[in-house]
Design a protein around this motif. Sequence first.
Motif, mmCIF file in Angstrom:
data_model
loop_
_atom_site.group_PDB
_atom_site.id
_atom_site.type_symbol
_atom_site.label_atom_id
_atom_site.label_comp_id
_atom_site.label_asym_id
_atom_site.label_seq_id
_atom_site.Cartn_x
_atom_site.Cartn_y
_atom_site.Cartn_z
ATOM 1 N N LEU A 142 -4.407 58.754 9.718
ATOM 2 C CA LEU A 142 -3.426 58.654 8.653
ATOM 3 C C LEU A 142 -2.948 57.210 8.576
ATOM 4 O O LEU A 142 -2.444 56.668 9.564
ATOM 5 N N LEU A 143 -3.127 56.585 7.408
ATOM 6 C CA LEU A 143 -2.641 55.222 7.231
ATOM 7 C C LEU A 143 -1.135 55.236 7.017
ATOM 8 O O LEU A 143 -0.572 56.190 6.485
ATOM 9 N N VAL A 144 -0.503 54.148 7.425
ATOM 10 C CA VAL A 144 0.933 53.979 7.242
ATOM 11 C C VAL A 144 1.143 52.692 6.445
ATOM 12 O O VAL A 144 0.601 51.642 6.797
ATOM 13 N N ILE A 145 1.932 52.809 5.364
ATOM 14 C CA ILE A 145 2.163 51.692 4.459
ATOM 15 C C ILE A 145 3.594 51.194 4.601
ATOM 16 O O ILE A 145 4.538 51.987 4.587
ATOM 17 N N ASP A 146 3.747 49.881 4.735
ATOM 18 C CA ASP A 146 5.064 49.261 4.708
ATOM 19 C C ASP A 146 5.361 48.948 3.248
ATOM 20 O O ASP A 146 4.769 48.045 2.664
ATOM 21 N N GLN A 147 6.263 49.717 2.648
ATOM 22 C CA GLN A 147 6.539 49.555 1.221
ATOM 23 C C GLN A 147 7.311 48.275 0.914
ATOM 24 O O GLN A 147 7.264 47.787 -0.209
ATOM 25 N N ASP A 148 7.997 47.709 1.902
ATOM 26 C CA ASP A 148 8.704 46.446 1.678
ATOM 27 C C ASP A 148 7.723 45.306 1.461
ATOM 28 O O ASP A 148 7.879 44.496 0.558
ATOM 29 N N SER A 149 6.679 45.243 2.306
ATOM 30 C CA SER A 149 5.684 44.166 2.188
ATOM 31 C C SER A 149 4.480 44.572 1.350
ATOM 32 O O SER A 149 3.650 43.730 1.026
ATOM 33 N N MET A 150 4.382 45.883 1.024
ATOM 34 C CA MET A 150 3.240 46.423 0.284
ATOM 35 C C MET A 150 1.922 46.114 1.007
ATOM 36 O O MET A 150 0.953 45.655 0.417
ATOM 37 N N LYS A 151 1.915 46.403 2.313
ATOM 38 C CA LYS A 151 0.739 46.199 3.151
ATOM 39 C C LYS A 151 0.493 47.438 4.005
ATOM 40 O O LYS A 151 1.427 48.190 4.305
ATOM 41 N N VAL A 152 -0.758 47.615 4.409
ATOM 42 C CA VAL A 152 -1.073 48.652 5.392
ATOM 43 C C VAL A 152 -0.477 48.178 6.708
ATOM 44 O O VAL A 152 -0.853 47.118 7.220
#
Length: 197
Positions: A142-152
């Motif tokens: 399961l990938l996790v995305i940092d929505q603040d930086s918009m990066k995996v």
Amino acid sequence: MKTLTYVSTKSIEALTWPVTIENTNLYSPALSVFTDFKTAAPRVIEASTRADELVRLMRKEHVRLKIVVDANNGFVGVISLEDLSEEAFIKQVAKGYTRSELLVTDLMRNKEDILALSYASLKNADIESLLYSQKNNELKHLLVIDQDSMKVRGVISASDIARQLKLDIDVTFSSFHNIYKLALLGEAHGDSKLQVA
């Protein structure tokens, strides 16, 4: 120029190991089973790599998932050993491809088709909540995305959860769904529900 110091290994008897959280249980923070790319570099492969070569490489490295990137290291998808199964190759050959010409891009899961978990929600969750949210997920990662930086930001592996919870399950075939059934419902192998400390 600085002088470096060398020492004999004759009296050295131990290795330094990564710090692991002892007694991980369902109420442990979900971050305890998370591989954070800020501290562990992602395992990447270029989309233009030959698929049959990647199978050999992943087996040699004992890796089950690679993040697929373009020539500029831009995220384009993921590929797992399951995506590189013999059955997947046969399906592509049946469509007219030659096995040796198949590229990672022909077998990977495109980023448009992947649903990832928000890092912000993961930070506030425990393992039980994570497993419950993934109870129908037959995948192993399961990938996790940092929505603040918009990066995996990282990845969660079902087999890592099984190992840390010390579940009696073959981690080679463990999906989030299987681990949920064993850890929360006690359904695998007739075992009773996981005892929580």
